[in-house]
Design a protein around this motif. Structure first.
Motif, short mmCIF file in Angstrom:
data_model
loop_
_atom_site.label_atom_id
_atom_site.label_comp_id
_atom_site.label_asym_id
_atom_site.label_seq_id
_atom_site.Cartn_x
_atom_site.Cartn_y
_atom_site.Cartn_z
N ASN A 21 2.83 1.88 -3.38
CA ASN A 21 1.80 2.12 -4.49
C ASN A 21 1.20 3.66 -4.32
N GLU A 22 0.92 3.89 -2.86
CA GLU A 22 0.49 5.21 -2.70
C GLU A 22 1.54 6.34 -2.93
N LYS A 23 2.99 6.08 -2.98
CA LYS A 23 3.77 7.13 -3.05
C LYS A 23 4.13 7.11 -4.47
N ALA B 284 0.87 -1.16 -0.04
CA ALA B 284 -0.09 0.03 -0.08
C ALA B 284 0.96 1.25 -0.14
N GLN B 285 1.74 1.26 0.69
CA GLN B 285 2.88 2.47 0.84
C GLN B 285 3.43 2.95 -0.33
N TYR C 202 -4.67 -2.70 -5.21
CA TYR C 202 -3.88 -1.85 -5.82
C TYR C 202 -3.57 -2.46 -7.23
#
Length: 321
Positions: free
Chosen positions: A167-169, A164-165, A203
């Protein structure tokens, strides 16, 4: 052979991915090349390796063996989806490891040289590096993509929160982000169902399962060709799970398939899976599982298997309300 899209991309990979970890340490170069020839004949277009593979021959040995095969025939590389990994120590140098931008660039160049290719289709982070900021990692891969050295980026052994981290970045940078997660996943080890697979589905990543036979525990392989220690470990594990494995063998006999084939086919019936990694150490092992993509496990068989090897469910429902 059947093919599936890899994550949110338009790229298609064979449902069986040829893992090469045995090439060199357990399988001599000549036989490794024969297995690669046979895999291509069977329609496998997805080959996975890692820069650290090589065992007692030294890091990089497996990539070197693969590189010799790729360069032996003109055009051979063009029809393959080639994947390798970065993270593990490649020398005693304190900076020759991890996911620093410096190491990612250096490791990629070294892999390209050993593989004798000009680009890697899927460049995977072998493990998380808690000391490397996501921004640094994405900066390095952006550069490699711009240089034409890699095409896609994937992860391996990542927890759900890290998927998650990252792909958010990546989204903040207007980048594609991770497209796949190579995860330990088999009938005995199903914890990826808690958070890794749900995160991958959310994601747009595909999951590539490694060790789908639980190190030989779910197959008829005694493990003897892997050394006495491995053989003893499998024997001990089988004794501890004798009832489970006996019941599983009975279900396999019911549909006329070997346990190894059913265990592999089971992974391909699970949500989010694009491919399962096979690691044959000889041509006979590859031949015995070549038909796995054609095995159809109906709802009744899948339910029986779930009864023997219970699913983990999804988080937080699996351990909270």
């Amino acid at each position: 052979m059947r093919y599936r899209r890899l994550g949110k991309t338009a790229l298609k990979v064979s449902e069986l991915c040829l893992g090469t970890m045995n090439f060199g340490p357990r399988t001599p170069e000549k036989e490794s090349h024969e297995i690669l020839d046979q895999a291509v004949e069977l329609g496998i277009n997805f080959i996975d390796t890692a820069n650290q593979y090589g065992g007692h021959l030294g890091v990089g040995a497996t990539e070197t063996i693969l590189g010799k095969w790729l360069s032996a025939k003109s055009g051979r590389r063009d029809n393959l989806v080639l994947a390798t990994k970065v993270y593990e120590p490649m020398s005693s140098d304190i900076n020759d490891r991890g996911l620093s931008a410096r190491h990612i660039q250096k490791a990629c160049d070294a892999s390209l040289k050993r593989l004798q290719v000009d680009h890697i289709d899927l460049y995977q982070f072998h493990h998380i590096d808690r000391k490397a900021p996501p921004e640094e990692i994405w900066q390095a891969t952006d550069r490699l993509i711009a240089q034409g050295k890699i095409t896609y980026v994937g992860s391996s052994n990542f927890p759900g929160w890290k998927i998650a981290q990252m792909n958010e970045k990546a989204a903040v940078r207007n980048r594609l982000g991770l497209i796949s997660e190579q995860s330990l996943y088999n009938l005995i080890e199903r914890r990826a169902e808690l958070e890794v697979i749900p995160a991958a589905l959310e994601y747009g990543l595909s999951v590539i399962s490694w060790s789908p036979l639980a190190g030989g525990l779910l197959s008829l392989d005694s493990g003897e060709d892997g050394g006495r220690r491995r053989s003893d470990a499998i024997r001990t594990a089988r004794e501890a799970r004798q009832d489970q494995l006996t019941r599983f063998s009975q279900v396999c006999a019911e549909i006329g398939e070997a346990p190894s084939a059913v265990a592999l086919a089971w992974t391909l019936h699970q949500a989010g899976i694009a491919a399962t990694i096979i690691g044959p150490s000889n041509k006979e092992q590859l031949t015995s599982i070549a038909h796995v993509p054609d095995i159809v496990l109906n709802a009744d068989i899948l339910l029986k298997i779930d009864t023997i090897f219970p699913p983990c469910g999804s988080a937080p429902e699996a351990y909270a309300w």
